[in-house]
Design a protein around this motif. Structure first.
Motif, PDB file in Angstrom:
ATOM      1  N   LEU A   1       9.235   4.612  10.424  1.00 19.47           N
ATOM      2  CA  LEU A   1       8.765   4.352   9.279  1.00 19.47           C
ATOM      3  C   LEU A   1       8.419   2.793   8.902  1.00 19.47           C
ATOM      4  O   LEU A   1       7.544   2.219   8.350  1.00 19.47           O
ATOM      5  CB  LEU A   1       8.953   4.943   8.337  1.00 19.47           C
ATOM      6  CG  LEU A   1       8.955   6.729   8.437  1.00 19.47           C
ATOM      7  CD1 LEU A   1       9.600   7.411   7.161  1.00 19.47           C
ATOM      8  CD2 LEU A   1       7.500   6.889   8.565  1.00 19.47           C
TER       9      LEU A   1
ATOM     10  N   ASN B   1       6.081   4.414   0.755  1.00 10.03           N
ATOM     11  CA  ASN B   1       6.658   5.385   1.409  1.00 10.03           C
ATOM     12  C   ASN B   1       7.628   5.009   2.332  1.00 10.03           C
ATOM     13  O   ASN B   1       8.898   5.314   2.325  1.00 10.03           O
ATOM     14  CB  ASN B   1       5.844   6.369   1.989  1.00 10.03           C
ATOM     15  CG  ASN B   1       6.259   7.644   2.591  1.00 10.03           C
ATOM     16  OD1 ASN B   1       6.998   8.331   1.923  1.00 10.03           O
ATOM     17  ND2 ASN B   1       5.925   8.045   3.857  1.00 10.03           N
ATOM     18  N   ALA B   2       7.405   4.314   3.296  1.00 10.20           N
ATOM     19  CA  ALA B   2       8.319   3.654   4.393  1.00 10.20           C
ATOM     20  C   ALA B   2       9.401   3.013   3.796  1.00 10.20           C
ATOM     21  O   ALA B   2      10.560   3.169   4.214  1.00 10.20           O
ATOM     22  CB  ALA B   2       7.626   3.031   5.259  1.00 10.20           C
TER      23      ALA B   2
ATOM     24  N   ASP C   1       1.246   5.539  18.932  1.00 10.05           N
ATOM     25  CA  ASP C   1       1.253   4.400  18.027  1.00 10.05           C
ATOM     26  C   ASP C   1       2.124   3.514  18.981  1.00 10.05           C
ATOM     27  O   ASP C   1       3.349   3.571  19.092  1.00 10.05           O
ATOM     28  CB  ASP C   1       1.946   4.759  16.714  1.00 10.05           C
ATOM     29  CG  ASP C   1       1.780   3.469  15.813  1.00 10.05           C
ATOM     30  OD1 ASP C   1       2.241   2.381  16.181  1.00 10.05           O
ATOM     31  OD2 ASP C   1       1.156   3.723  14.845  1.00 10.05           O
TER      32      ASP C   1
ATOM     33  N   LYS D   1       5.383   2.168  16.988  1.00  7.07           N
ATOM     34  CA  LYS D   1       6.204   3.052  16.885  1.00  7.07           C
ATOM     35  C   LYS D   1       7.088   3.703  18.301  1.00  7.07           C
ATOM     36  O   LYS D   1       8.326   3.923  18.454  1.00  7.07           O
ATOM     37  CB  LYS D   1       5.691   4.535  16.417  1.00  7.07           C
ATOM     38  CG  LYS D   1       5.544   4.399  14.947  1.00  7.07           C
ATOM     39  CD  LYS D   1       4.929   5.694  14.304  1.00  7.07           C
ATOM     40  CE  LYS D   1       4.916   5.794  12.740  1.00  7.07           C
ATOM     41  NZ  LYS D   1       4.586   7.104  12.301  1.00  7.07           N
TER      42      LYS D   1
ATOM     43  N   ALA E   1       5.684   0.006   9.088  1.00  2.44           N
ATOM     44  CA  ALA E   1       4.663  -0.582   8.160  1.00  2.44           C
ATOM     45  C   ALA E   1       4.988  -2.127   7.936  1.00  2.44           C
ATOM     46  O   ALA E   1       4.066  -2.598   7.194  1.00  2.44           O
ATOM     47  CB  ALA E   1       4.869   0.355   7.076  1.00  2.44           C
TER      48      ALA E   1
ATOM     49  N   ASN F   1       1.013  -1.295  -0.267  1.00  3.64           N
ATOM     50  CA  ASN F   1       0.035   0.043   0.048  1.00  3.64           C
ATOM     51  C   ASN F   1       0.913   1.041   0.024  1.00  3.64           C
ATOM     52  O   ASN F   1       2.119   1.318   0.109  1.00  3.64           O
ATOM     53  CB  ASN F   1      -0.831  -0.019   1.051  1.00  3.64           C
ATOM     54  CG  ASN F   1      -0.117  -0.282   2.456  1.00  3.64           C
ATOM     55  OD1 ASN F   1       0.785   0.314   2.859  1.00  3.64           O
ATOM     56  ND2 ASN F   1      -0.704  -1.124   3.501  1.00  3.64           N
ATOM     57  N   PHE F   2       0.355   2.305  -0.130  1.00  4.26           N
ATOM     58  CA  PHE F   2       0.967   3.687  -0.186  1.00  4.26           C
ATOM     59  C   PHE F   2       2.085   3.872   0.966  1.00  4.26           C
ATOM     60  O   PHE F   2       3.096   4.420   1.076  1.00  4.26           O
ATOM     61  CB  PHE F   2       0.059   4.830  -0.522  1.00  4.26           C
ATOM     62  CG  PHE F   2      -0.494   4.700  -1.898  1.00  4.26           C
ATOM     63  CD1 PHE F   2       0.379   5.069  -2.832  1.00  4.26           C
ATOM     64  CD2 PHE F   2      -1.821   4.560  -2.316  1.00  4.26           C
ATOM     65  CE1 PHE F   2      -0.276   5.179  -4.220  1.00  4.26           C
ATOM     66  CE2 PHE F   2      -2.242   4.655  -3.206  1.00  4.26           C
ATOM     67  CZ  PHE F   2      -1.457   4.793  -4.618  1.00  4.26           C
ATOM     68  N   LYS F   3       1.402   3.412   2.104  1.00  8.01           N
ATOM     69  CA  LYS F   3       2.080   3.593   3.369  1.00  8.01           C
ATOM     70  C   LYS F   3       3.204   2.967   3.666  1.00  8.01           C
ATOM     71  O   LYS F   3       4.438   3.597   3.897  1.00  8.01           O
ATOM     72  CB  LYS F   3       1.170   3.579   4.525  1.00  8.01           C
ATOM     73  CG  LYS F   3       1.927   3.744   5.865  1.00  8.01           C
ATOM     74  CD  LYS F   3       0.908   3.393   7.139  1.00  8.01           C
ATOM     75  CE  LYS F   3       1.716   3.461   8.642  1.00  8.01           C
ATOM     76  NZ  LYS F   3       0.760   3.045   9.844  1.00  8.01           N
ATOM     77  N   SER F   4       3.275   1.698   3.061  1.00  8.89           N
ATOM     78  CA  SER F   4       4.380   0.867   3.046  1.00  8.89           C
ATOM     79  C   SER F   4       5.365   1.340   1.965  1.00  8.89           C
ATOM     80  O   SER F   4       6.525   1.291   2.144  1.00  8.89           O
ATOM     81  CB  SER F   4       3.729  -0.548   2.853  1.00  8.89           C
ATOM     82  OG  SER F   4       2.968  -1.447   3.821  1.00  8.89           O
TER      83      SER F   4
END
Length: 564
Positions: free
Chosen positions: A201, A136-137, A263, A266, A204, A131-134
């Motif tokens: 990050l 980016n990370a 989180d 995190k 993810a 996905n986009f979050k993964s």
């Protein structure tokens, strides 16, 4: 599919049991076995492949194998419904293989394969959920680690230029430059300031990956390489001061950010970053054994903490916000007790594994001649470690679960509980056991009552901070500006990572446009087309309008050849 994951876990358990007798043997004999395979030997240079087996390499291999085995057995139950569980197992296998290449060889080729393999496989694992979050990370992780890879390639270029293939001999030429590239490359792998923003990050990734990556493999690779070549790096005049400053800032920054973070994963990642700062500054004590001791003990209880956190998240509909998670002891009491053990070990609770290494580092720092500001920052960061750990315990025990019901993970699942229990046992008894190997008691620290009480005061200070932040979550302490500042890790994401990522993508786009619409368009596409049209027109002209001329000239040539 899941059986492949389970079989790999049993294989790693077997490797651990097979390695441990040799660890004891090499420790008792103080023996190092070096195997060198010569590929090419001539007057200019020699190409060799070297394997080094000693107490440090075999013990670290046993640690990585044991934690990986626990993680893979946990994954068999935790990710059993994943249709790509076999692909996940193969990636973890490649990750462990890359780590072992890094452990056993000082050869440049194998070291580069292990170093690059860790970065590549970690990127694939971080983007596992696609996905986009993964993504980016994963890109941030890849870019940051690639900087360390580039510095290592630069060191390899210097070595090859001098006909050297073993990293031990690399320091003989351009000593200061090689040491600088080596230390900065290790800092990128170990997420030290200013390369710290990729570590939170990377959460993810799936929780078992986080338990492996953030406990004993990727983040410890840089520190392990520095331990390996510590006796050479210590000859660099600025090494001790650099690691002290970088480690202290990392410890303080991670502690402050973890206090403000909500989180769950995190918070655990920032606690890892904090302990990496402790390991880095422990090089200042001029005893690499203490650094390796804390690295091993931290790997054990941090892997346990990640596995317990994964069960807690799964039990609450994959919710990671600690404000919605609570009363876990009513639903998963055994996992909650193990989570408490890991948290207490992180704080340095007496007679747990974290106590023996962490307390030794703090007591040794009191005896060193350090700057007063650095000294205050180290102990303040230690107090913050107790603070965010206590805040996590308060979230688990005192708060109420915001959901009316939960998924209620079954503690009867043996493949879920056995790894957690194994890591819990070694987190309790492993510290005292490892102290026999890393601490020679030819000397010892004798602290005054005031110095010893100062450490207790730091612990109480951390508990006080945790209660203030827990009971004042809605106050100005958690204003949006402060949350934004600390969630971006003091704007490190904008200052270090985002400009680098922006310029990489910007110049890639510019280069693509210039090539596709510029030289590539003119020379390759339009150029070939124009040349083809030119020759086609020429052939057409020759074949149509000048055909009669060619026939006349041919007849005249035949006539002249026959009669003259």
């Amino acid at each position: 599919m899941g059986l492949f994951c389970l079989n790999f876990s049993f294989f790693l358990f077997f490797i651990t049991l097979l390695t441990m007798p040799f660890v004891f043997l090499l420790w008792i004999l103080n023996f190092v076995l070096v195997i060198e395979w010569v590929f090419s030997l001539n007057v200019v240079f020699s190409l060799t492949f070297t394997w080094m087996f000693d107490f440090v390499s075999l013990s670290f291999c046993a640690l990585v194998s044991f934690i990986s085995a626990c993680v893979m057995m946990f994954s068999y139950s935790y990710m059993g419904s994943d249709v790509f569980i076999k692909r996940f197992s193969i990636l973890v296998m490649m990750f462990v293989l890359s780590m072992n290449l890094l452990i056993f060889t000082p050869n440049l080729i194998a070291l580069l394969l292990g170093w690059d393999g860790l970065g590549l496989v970690s990127f694939i694992l971080v983007i596992y959920y696609q996905n986009f979050k993964s993504l980016n990370a994963g890109l941030v992780t890849a870019f940051t680690n690639r900087l360390g890879d580039a510095l290592l390639l630069f060191v390899i270029a210097i070595c090859v230029n001098n006909g050297i293939w073993d990293l031990v001999c690399a320091f003989n030429s351009n000593f200061v430059l090689v040491c600088f590239c080596f230390v900065v490359g290790a800092m990128t792998k170990s997420a030290q300031v200013p390369f710290s923003s990729w570590l939170p990050l990377a959460m993810a990734a799936p929780t078992p990956v986080s338990a492996l990556v953030h406990s004993s493999t990727l983040v410890t690779a840089g520190l392990f390489i520095m331990v390996r070549f510590y006796n050479i790096l210590i000859l660099w005049d600025y090494f001790v001061d650099l690691v002290l400053v970088i480690g202290t800032i990392t410890l303080l920054m991670a502690g402050v950010c973890a206090i403000y973070e909500n989180d769950l994963k995190k918070i655990v990642a920032l606690s890892t970053l904090s302990q990496l700062g402790v390991m880095m500054l422990s090089f200042f004590l001029l005893n690499w054994g203490i650094t390796l001791f804390h690295l091993y003990s931290h790997a054990l209880f941090k892997a346990l903490l990640f596995l317990c956190v994964g069960v807690a998240i799964h039990n609450n509909f994959n919710t990671q916000d600690i404000r919605f998670i609570g009363s876990l002891y009513k639903e998963i009491p055994l996992v909650t007790i193990c989570l408490l053990i890991a948290n207490l070990a992180l704080c340095g609770m007496p007679f747990l594994s974290g106590f023996y290494s962490k307390d030794l580092i703090l007591e040794s720092m009191i005896f060193k001649n350090t700057n007063l500001l650095i000294f205050f920052m180290i102990f303040f960061g230690t107090g913050l470690t107790v603070g965010y750990s206590t805040r996590l315990v308060l979230a688990v025990f005192l708060s109420e679960n915001k959901f009316n019901f939960s998924l209620s993970c079954s503690e009867n699942d043996k493949f879920l509980i056995i790894p957690i229990l194994c890591l819990s046992i070694v987190s309790v008894v492993g510290g005292k056991f490892m102290q026999l190997f890393f601490c020679d008691f030819y000397y010892f620290n004798i602290l005054s009552v005031n110095n010893k009480m100062m450490i207790m005061f730091i612990i109480l200070f951390g508990v006080w901070i945790s209660f203030i932040f827990w009971f004042n979550m809605e106050s100005k302490l958690f204003s949006s500006s402060l949350n934004f500042f600390f969630s971006t890790m003091w704007f490190l994401s904008f200052v270090v990572i985002m400009p680098f990522s922006f310029y990489v993508f910007f110049f890639s786009e510019v280069g693509f446009i210039m090539l596709n619409s510029g030289w590539n368009e003119i020379v390759v596409n339009k150029g070939v087309l124009n040349i083809s049209f030119y020759f086609m027109n020429l052939i057409q002209i020759v074949q149509s309008k000048v055909f009669n001329l060619w026939v006349f000239l041919m007849v005249m040539f035949v006539f002249i050849f026959m009669f003259f």
